[in-house]
Scaffold this motif. Structure first.
Motif, PDB file in Angstrom:
ATOM      1  N   LEU A 180      11.305  -2.961   1.220  1.00  0.00           N
ATOM      2  CA  LEU A 180      10.001  -3.415   0.475  1.00  0.00           C
ATOM      3  C   LEU A 180      10.417  -3.823  -0.476  1.00  0.00           C
ATOM      4  O   LEU A 180       9.077  -4.455  -0.826  1.00  0.00           O
ATOM      5  N   GLU A 181      11.457  -3.907  -0.993  1.00  0.00           N
ATOM      6  CA  GLU A 181      11.954  -5.333  -1.579  1.00  0.00           C
ATOM      7  C   GLU A 181      11.446  -6.423  -1.164  1.00  0.00           C
ATOM      8  O   GLU A 181      11.169  -7.454  -1.741  1.00  0.00           O
ATOM      9  N   ALA A 182      12.320  -6.461   0.233  1.00  0.00           N
ATOM     10  CA  ALA A 182      12.101  -8.279   0.563  1.00  0.00           C
ATOM     11  C   ALA A 182      10.916  -8.536   1.079  1.00  0.00           C
ATOM     12  O   ALA A 182      10.399  -9.724   0.725  1.00  0.00           O
ATOM     13  N   ALA A 240       8.861  -0.704  12.119  1.00  0.00           N
ATOM     14  CA  ALA A 240       9.283   0.964  12.911  1.00  0.00           C
ATOM     15  C   ALA A 240       9.698   1.701  11.928  1.00  0.00           C
ATOM     16  O   ALA A 240      10.065   2.614  10.993  1.00  0.00           O
ATOM     17  N   ALA A 241      10.276   0.006  10.646  1.00  0.00           N
ATOM     18  CA  ALA A 241      11.271   0.867   9.319  1.00  0.00           C
ATOM     19  C   ALA A 241      10.325   1.662   8.055  1.00  0.00           C
ATOM     20  O   ALA A 241       9.827   2.817   7.369  1.00  0.00           O
ATOM     21  N   LEU A 242       9.023   0.877   8.253  1.00  0.00           N
ATOM     22  CA  LEU A 242       7.223   1.585   7.251  1.00  0.00           C
ATOM     23  C   LEU A 242       7.092   2.860   8.234  1.00  0.00           C
ATOM     24  O   LEU A 242       6.427   3.492   7.592  1.00  0.00           O
ATOM     25  N   ASP A 243       7.608   2.790   9.678  1.00  0.00           N
ATOM     26  CA  ASP A 243       6.713   4.015  10.593  1.00  0.00           C
ATOM     27  C   ASP A 243       7.565   5.107  10.094  1.00  0.00           C
ATOM     28  O   ASP A 243       7.033   5.992   9.065  1.00  0.00           O
ATOM     29  N   ARG A 244       8.422   4.949   8.923  1.00  0.00           N
ATOM     30  CA  ARG A 244       9.804   5.676   8.915  1.00  0.00           C
ATOM     31  C   ARG A 244       9.549   6.452   7.722  1.00  0.00           C
ATOM     32  O   ARG A 244       9.723   7.945   7.153  1.00  0.00           O
ATOM     33  N   ALA A 245       9.012   5.441   6.816  1.00  0.00           N
ATOM     34  CA  ALA A 245       8.812   5.655   5.253  1.00  0.00           C
ATOM     35  C   ALA A 245       7.615   5.983   5.272  1.00  0.00           C
ATOM     36  O   ALA A 245       7.386   7.233   4.835  1.00  0.00           O
ATOM     37  N   GLU A 246       6.335   6.445   6.085  1.00  0.00           N
ATOM     38  CA  GLU A 246       4.977   6.532   6.242  1.00  0.00           C
ATOM     39  C   GLU A 246       5.022   8.407   6.726  1.00  0.00           C
ATOM     40  O   GLU A 246       5.041   9.218   6.013  1.00  0.00           O
ATOM     41  N   TYR A 282      12.549 -10.792   5.430  1.00  0.00           N
ATOM     42  CA  TYR A 282      12.924  -9.523   6.237  1.00  0.00           C
ATOM     43  C   TYR A 282      14.565  -9.174   5.953  1.00  0.00           C
ATOM     44  O   TYR A 282      15.375 -10.086   5.643  1.00  0.00           O
ATOM     45  N   PHE A 283      14.449  -7.759   6.428  1.00  0.00           N
ATOM     46  CA  PHE A 283      15.882  -7.260   6.123  1.00  0.00           C
ATOM     47  C   PHE A 283      16.410  -7.089   6.259  1.00  0.00           C
ATOM     48  O   PHE A 283      16.534  -6.756   7.333  1.00  0.00           O
ATOM     49  N   ASP A 336       0.843  -1.314  -0.064  1.00  0.00           N
ATOM     50  CA  ASP A 336      -0.038   0.004  -0.134  1.00  0.00           C
ATOM     51  C   ASP A 336       1.048   1.308  -0.557  1.00  0.00           C
ATOM     52  O   ASP A 336       0.852   2.133  -0.526  1.00  0.00           O
ATOM     53  N   LEU A 337       1.784   1.460   0.551  1.00  0.00           N
ATOM     54  CA  LEU A 337       2.677   2.346   1.113  1.00  0.00           C
ATOM     55  C   LEU A 337       3.126   2.727  -0.562  1.00  0.00           C
ATOM     56  O   LEU A 337       3.570   3.973  -0.687  1.00  0.00           O
ATOM     57  N   ARG A 338       3.980   1.297  -1.531  1.00  0.00           N
ATOM     58  CA  ARG A 338       4.887   1.555  -2.621  1.00  0.00           C
ATOM     59  C   ARG A 338       3.674   1.849  -3.886  1.00  0.00           C
ATOM     60  O   ARG A 338       4.265   2.908  -4.404  1.00  0.00           O
TER      61      ARG A 338
END
Length: 439
Positions: free
Chosen positions: A379-381, A424-430, A389-390, A360-362
């Motif tokens: 996001l790629e992983a 947390a990484a997705l939160d940061r991207a958001e 998991y990356f 959804d973010l992408r």
């Protein structure tokens, strides 16, 4: 044919003690544990064939010939099943070392000869055909009494109907020649019929038949088909868990115990009643084999197989964590009452939730948007059919945005901390996306 009997079957306490010793041992130490047992033959035949295969691979086939000789005919067939087959089909060159090991010493020791005779009689005829087809050229003397020979080694069949050219040299020639001699000693008529089939039968049809036998044997050990393996990597079904599936028809092994690290799964398993453990262990092995099949892991690579078992354990830990809130007693209740496949799917479902969020973010950011390392790699992983998991998210903050944060390989999710770091990484991207505003 007289059936071989061990001196005395191992008692359950003896078998449990041997399994514990094998779990602690490494490499050649496992060979010593088995050969120093009160009855090595009984111990070998009480172990799952695939775990015995991995133990032999760890030691090295050349040093573990004694284990191959002690193995049953059914176990030998599984060794060949695991080593000689790939997605490209059957490789006779990988089958021959196992047959050589099983036959070693048969001409010197009556007991070894009797064991080899039983193994030879039990081999799939299709496998024998495929091994010999690649090693022999058959001339029918009724059709051509004076055939032109090109190989250095050849023989006239005992009944005088064929001349056999050997297309292999050295130890392979000796092995194939010995195999052919043994087939004639066992049943001259069947051996002659096999040579005749080598001239006319299509290898593709016999390979297909051999593959069906292999699939059935591996299914008995808990190896699923590709479609069945992929079904483990699905969102958990809604509604109550179905009834327990019957565990694979395999004896208890020792491989799972080598991976115990005090995880939630380990603590829950230790709290199970002894009567429940064998069934649950069989289901856990089935989960691990689903990872082996789905990831196309080479069963001849012990390290890769262990990694697949670790991955399965990771998803089960994540599933139990969701079902129990991390409490070992509640996790044990879930493990006893819930099919392991459902627990696995609960764990994998947590990775899927992150994958849906990343998708959804992408979509909102646009395919060309970048967030810098390691978020782009996260996001790629997560974008694959089975999200990964990356580990770059564990890099120090100072390395974020640099190539150092990208220099990791994705892997299966294993712990709640993996999920939290990814979230947390997705939160940061958001936050970056919100700060950038509409495109």
């Amino acid at each position: 044919m007289k059936k071989e009997k061990p001196e005395k079957a191992l008692t359950r306490p003896e078998l449990d003690a041997a399994r514990a010793a094998l779990a602690k041992a490494r490499g050649r130490q496992r060979l010593d544990v088995i050969l120093d047992a009160r009855d090595p033959l009984a111990l070998v035949r009480a172990l799952p064939a695939d775990e015995l295969y991995l133990a032999i691979r760890d030691v090295g086939l050349g040093d573990a010939v004694a284990l191959v000789q002690l193995a049953s005919a059914e176990q030998l067939k599984v060794f060949v099943d695991l080593d000689a087959w790939s997605r490209d089909g059957f490789d006779p060159r990988k089958a021959m070392p196992w047959l050589r090991a099983a036959r070693a010493g048969a001409h010197l020791d009556p007991k070894a000869a009797a064991r080899w005779e039983r193994k030879l009689a039990g081999l799939d005829r299709e496998v024998l055909y495929l091994v010999l087809h690649s090693s022999l050229r058959i001339h029918d003397l009724e059709q051509d009494p004076d055939p032109e020979l090109h190989a250095d080694h050849f023989m006239r069949s005992p009944e005088g109907k064929f001349v056999v050219e050997f297309l292999v040299e050295g130890t392979e020639y000796l092995a194939v020649k010995g195999l052919l001699d043994d087939l004639y000693a066992e049943d001259p008529f069947a051996a002659a019929r096999l040579l005749s089939s080598l001239r006319w039968d299509l290898p593709s049809e016999l390979e297909e038949s051999a593959l069906r036998w292999r699939t059935g044997r591996l299914a008995d050990l808990g190896y699923p088909t590709v479609d069945e393996a992929l079904s483990w990597f699905a969102r958990p079904p809604r509604g109550p868990a179905p009834h327990h599936a019957a565990p694979p028809a395999r004896p208890p092994g020792f491989l799972l115990a080598t991976l115990a690290r005090g995880s939630l799964l380990d603590r829950a398993f230790a709290l199970l009643a002894p009567s429940e453990r064998d069934s649950v262990e069989g289901q856990i092995v089935a989960a691990a084999n689903a990872v082996v099949v789905a990831d196309a892991v080479d069963p001849a690579d012990p390290d890769a197989v262990r990694a697949a078992f670790e991955a399965a354990r990771g998803y089960l830990d994540l599933g139990l964590d969701r079902l129990s809130g991390g409490d070992a007693a509640r996790a044990a209740e879930a493990l006893a009452a819930t099919p392991v496949k459902r627990i696995f799917q609960e764990g994998f479902g947590r990775a899927l939730e992150l994958a849906w969020r990343a998708r959804d973010l992408r979509k909102r950011a646009g395919e060309e948007a970048t967030f810098g390392s390691p978020i782009d790699e996260v996001l790629e992983a997560l974008s694959g059919r089975r999200p990964r998991y990356f580990p770059g998210v564990e890099a120090p903050e100072a390395e974020w945005g640099t190539v150092a944060a990208a220099a990791y390989q994705p892997r299966h999710f294993a712990t709640p901390e993996d999920l939290a770091r990814t979230a947390a990484a997705l939160d940061r991207a958001e936050r970056k996306l919100s700060a950038a505003g509409p495109a």
